[in-house]
Motif scaffolding. Sequence first.
Motif: not given
Length: 263
Positions: A36-60
């Motif tokens: 899911x993605x949406x604007x959450x505050x003025x110029x900010x964007x918020x996203x709910x994302x799904x990953x299989x490995x923590x390494x993906x978050x580290x790289x992101x």
Amino acid sequence: MKKTEWYLEYEILINRPGLLGDISSLLGMLSINIVMINGVENARRGLLILTEYDEQITRLKSILQTMDTIELIKLRKPKLRDKLAVRHGRYIRRETEDPKIIRFVRNDLGLLVDFMAELYKKEGHKLIGLRGMPRVGKTESVVAASVCANKRWLFVSSTLLKQTVRSQLIAGEYGPDNIYIIDGVVSKQRSGEKHWQLIREVMQLPATKVVEHPDIFVQATEYNLEDFDYIIELRNHENEEITYQAAGDSGFSQNNGFSMFDF
């Protein structure tokens, strides 16, 4: 392998065409799914994302921190307020001096109902206070949240349809999936000892209790505001003051604040 949900929030520094596409492409290249993605505050964007490995978050995280068009604000396991922000496009507002106080206005009723429904879904004892002026939508919000959470609501004291002051529950009305609703003003002014015995019994149940007008409730019981897990304030508008104007020993009157039938 089970996927893990994360919350990503960034602020747009340079709003150029295609920026969201760039972010989406980056997530796709890292095999990260967008829930899911949406604007959450003025110029900010918020996203709910799904990953299989923590390494993906580290790289992101490392890539996002090098981008000059955005500023990474949050990248964490989602809290309840994160999920609600993405669903509704705005954050719930907490009182800075007391984090248990959460404020809403009538325009936020959808967000309020969603928030309370999520609280109801959590197991165990929870004590929620609800402040607000007459006819602002307090009881209706409590009931609507019960429906959303697939819970049964029970009035211990209320004036929603007619004045209710109960002195006992029947066998089927005990259980952790019930939401017990207490009106602090009605209980204080119109009840007897049997009613207070019932309230003490209800307060011991491992279930959610919602007390409207908690400030009045604590005046008549051994409980205090520190016992509440959350204090929700609902106003018609942001600058509205929630007041209780006493009229002598009789409590509240139509000429000096709340009438009993205002609640």
